[in-house]
Design an enzyme around this catalytic site. Structure first.
Site, PDB file in Angstrom:
ATOM      1  N   CYS A 155       0.838  -1.211   0.000  1.00  0.00           N
ATOM      2  CA  CYS A 155       0.000   0.000   0.000  1.00  0.00           C
ATOM      3  C   CYS A 155       0.869   1.256   0.000  1.00  0.00           C
ATOM      4  O   CYS A 155       1.397   1.655   1.043  1.00  0.00           O
ATOM      5  CB  CYS A 155      -0.913  -0.011   1.231  1.00  0.00           C
ATOM      6  SG  CYS A 155      -1.919   1.476   1.365  1.00  0.00           S
ATOM      7  N   CYS A 200      -0.560   4.137   2.196  1.00  0.00           N
ATOM      8  CA  CYS A 200      -0.321   4.036   3.645  1.00  0.00           C
ATOM      9  C   CYS A 200       1.154   4.218   3.975  1.00  0.00           C
ATOM     10  O   CYS A 200       1.513   4.980   4.870  1.00  0.00           O
ATOM     11  CB  CYS A 200      -0.737   2.665   4.167  1.00  0.00           C
ATOM     12  SG  CYS A 200      -2.352   2.136   3.654  1.00  0.00           S
ATOM     13  N   ASP A 201       2.010   3.484   3.270  1.00  0.00           N
ATOM     14  CA  ASP A 201       3.398   3.356   3.715  1.00  0.00           C
ATOM     15  C   ASP A 201       4.386   4.220   2.939  1.00  0.00           C
ATOM     16  O   ASP A 201       5.544   4.360   3.358  1.00  0.00           O
ATOM     17  CB  ASP A 201       3.838   1.883   3.607  1.00  0.00           C
ATOM     18  CG  ASP A 201       2.915   0.966   4.408  1.00  0.00           C
ATOM     19  OD1 ASP A 201       2.324   1.449   5.387  1.00  0.00           O
ATOM     20  OD2 ASP A 201       2.777  -0.207   4.052  1.00  0.00           O
TER      21      ASP A 201
END
Ligand SMILES: Cc1cc2nc3c(=O)[nH]c(=O)nc-3n(C[C@H](O)[C@H](O)[C@H](O)COP(=O)(O)OP(=O)(O)OC[C@H]3O[C@@H](n4cnc5c(N)ncnc54)[C@H](O)[C@@H]3O)c2cc1C
Length: 547
Positions: A365, A368-369
């Protein structure tokens, strides 16, 4: 000590007037004051701290129960409350041990608001099942939840931790660690995917959990993935239960409820499905360009006007029949019809080191990351629209990204490919990742050129995997739904499956995996369900062509 800025115009930048009005109503009945302290080191992150200050000023306009003060990190209060990082927010330290290491901006704004409300309420608001588990925790727990402001799942896990701290104030101490400001802590804990939760220096969860799973993991000090509700768990009756809160499920909910069916949606995570993880959407009719999370928030708000939604409740068991029975981690449902809109989840590469380094350099992701890899070197594997979109997203975040594709041409839309070339993002063609290597975290990948038949090691800090999705058919298989040769749910073209009363919609059916297609399938399935519940075909002659 600085006085908080209370400029109404500046406040409106953070909270539009209508949101201020809604929040005022939420805060008005809260019985307790909400003390919040910001600690910072003079001269550091001045611009961002000013933003945090203005945000708190905006919130003080909403409620005079919020008592905000600022201290320099060298102030004696910092020592008293154990604060040694700048910036840090401390919440009601005379009652609870709750700190936010960083500034709760972006998605983390939700963590801030929910924390303020819970402190004002003076109650954890844990559900009954989770409360029973918390009652069994009698030893201290020091919880650290690693988050990033662009991660849509992080607030769920951060708020779980805050609830635990409010439920057991003497025992549970919580630090929400914003990895944007605390890269050294993320490095020390190898928290290269968020959210990630540690308790007493033990990793207890990767990803966001439901309340019950969070407190079970906290009690047992290891990640729990299954929670059986007590037999006294509440029962919900409906005409239609929809499993999945992505575009297919949300759109089906709107259509079914508007047809007059009592409809509920059950979602194991937060609403939004894959769209919540999509950096930018440019092909949803009527909206030129929008962050995936914003698009799905609009859909969810619309659906909520019609249907009851149960987020963060994984469905664990289905018993077909009339009525159908469903069990989640919190309650039981009975319904006349069931719609599976369970979508798809990311594919894994299946190479050596992938599981070992997941969360410590291997990520699925970028939304997200990605921020955790700013200024670092990463490889992204894939060649379709999602892969190219994610490579561009990483590039814009300041990550040094190389795309790795096993063929000699990309399968993405032309304008995305052009953008990739314009940005001069390097592509390694005809290249396959064979292994992931690391020492405490990812240090490199072994790559194989399928033309020259040579293998070499590429030093990288992270590997993002974007090689497609597999349908979420675990529940479907358990109840004996027929699948297609490719593993998708088989249906009759009208979304009926081989089990009467059970329907499918969206990516889980295969075909074109697009938001507009999933939303359309959800709508069509809801209309079929309405017709079938009005004239149940399983009580009449079986229509031709049905599986
Ligand atoms: C990175 C990325 C970029 C994309 N970009 C675009 C784009 O630009 N344009 C476009 O049109 N499409 C895009 N897509 C594809 C699009 O997001 C999907 O086609 C769409 O989300 C499918 O919707 P769905 O509702 O069928 O499934 P999903 O979005 O996958 O939603 C399914 C939901 O079901 C839930 N669920 C599964 N099992 C259970 C269970 N047991 N209990 C409770 N809940 C459960 C899941 O948590 C999930 O929220 C992109 C996808 C990705 C990943």
């Amino acid at each position: 000590m600085n006085k908080p800025q209370s400029n109404a115009a500046a406040a409106e930048e953070f909270l539009p007037k209508d949101v201020q009005a809604q929040l005022k109503e939420v805060f008005r009945p809260l019985p307790h004051d909400i003390p919040v302290y910001l600690f910072s080191r003079k001269g550091e992150d001045e611009a961002e701290i000013q933003i945090g200050r203005s945000l708190m000023a905006a919130l003080q306009l909403v409620s005079d129960k919020i008592k905000f003060k600022e201290y320099d990190l060298s102030h004696k209060q910092a020592k008293k409350w154990g604060v040694d990082r700048s910036p840090t927010l401390v919440f009601a330290p005379e009652k609870y041990s709750i700190k936010y290491l960083g500034l709760p901006l972006g998605e983390e704004g939700r963590t801030l608001i929910e924390t303020l409300i819970l402190i004002g309420l003076g109650r954890s608001q844990l559900n009954d099942q989770a409360g029973k588990v918390m009652a069994g925790i009698n030893e201290p727990r020091k919880v650290r939840v690693f988050v990033s402001p662009s991660c849509p799942y992080c607030p769920q896990q951060a708020v779980n931790a805050v609830k635990a701290a409010i439920e057991k104030p003497g025992l549970v101490a919580v630090e929400i660690v914003d990895t944007n400001y605390n890269a050294d802590l993320a490095e020390r804990y190898q928290a290269f995917s968020v959210p990630q939760t540690w308790a007493n220096e033990v990793l207890i969860a990767r990803g966001a959990q439901s309340q019950e799973l969070f407190v079970s993991s906290l009690e047992r000090m290891e990640e729990q993935t299954y929670f059986i509700p007590d037999s006294d768990a509440p029962r919900v009756e409906a005409d239609l239960v929809i499993i999945g809160g992505g575009p297919a499920g949300l759109s089906a909910g709107i259509y079914a409820a508007r047809s007059g069916l009592k409809t509920v949606i059950v979602e194991r995570a937060n609403l939004g499905g894959q769209v919540a993880l999509t950096p930018i959407v440019e092909n949803y009719p009527g909206v030129k360009r929008i962050a995936g999370k914003d698009l799905v928030d609009i859909m969810a708000a619309h659906a909520l006007q019609y249907v009851r939604i149960f987020p963060r409740e994984p469905v664990m068991e289905i018993k077909p029949g009339q009525p159908l029975e469903l069990v989640t981690s919190l309650r039981r449902f009975s319904a006349r019809a069931l719609l599976l809109a369970t979508g798809a989840s990311h594919k894994r590469l299946g190479v050596t080191g992938e599981s070992r380094w997941a969360g410590r350099g291997v990520s699925y992701c970028s939304t997200c990351d990605g921020p955790l890899f700013k200024g670092k070197k990463v490889a992204l594997v894939g060649g379709g629209n999602s892969a190219v979109t994610e490579a561009l997203h990483l590039y814009h975040l300041g990550v040094v990204v190389t795309l790795i594709h096993r063929r000699d041409a990309l399968r993405a839309q032309e304008h995305l490919v052009q953008d990739l070339f314009d940005k001069k993002i390097p592509v390694l063609w005809n290249t396959e990742v064979k292994a992931i290597r690391g020492r405490e975290k990812v240090t490199g990948i072994e790559i194989y050129n399928n033309q020259t038949k040579t293998t070499e090691t590429l030093p990288v800090d992270g590997l993002f995997v974007s090689i497609g999705y597999t349908p979420e058919v675990e529940l479907a298989e358990k109840i004996g739904l027929e699948l297609t040769g490719d593993g998708y749910i088989k249906h009759d073209g009208m979304h009926r499956t081989n089990i009467p009363g059970v329907y499918s919609a969206g990516d889980v059916e295969g075909g074109y995996k697009q938001i507009v297609v999933a939303a359309g399938a959800g709508a069509a399935a809801a209309m079929t369900i309405f017709e079938d519940l009005t004239h149940p075909y399983w009580k009449e002659a079986r229509p031709p062509g049905r599986p």
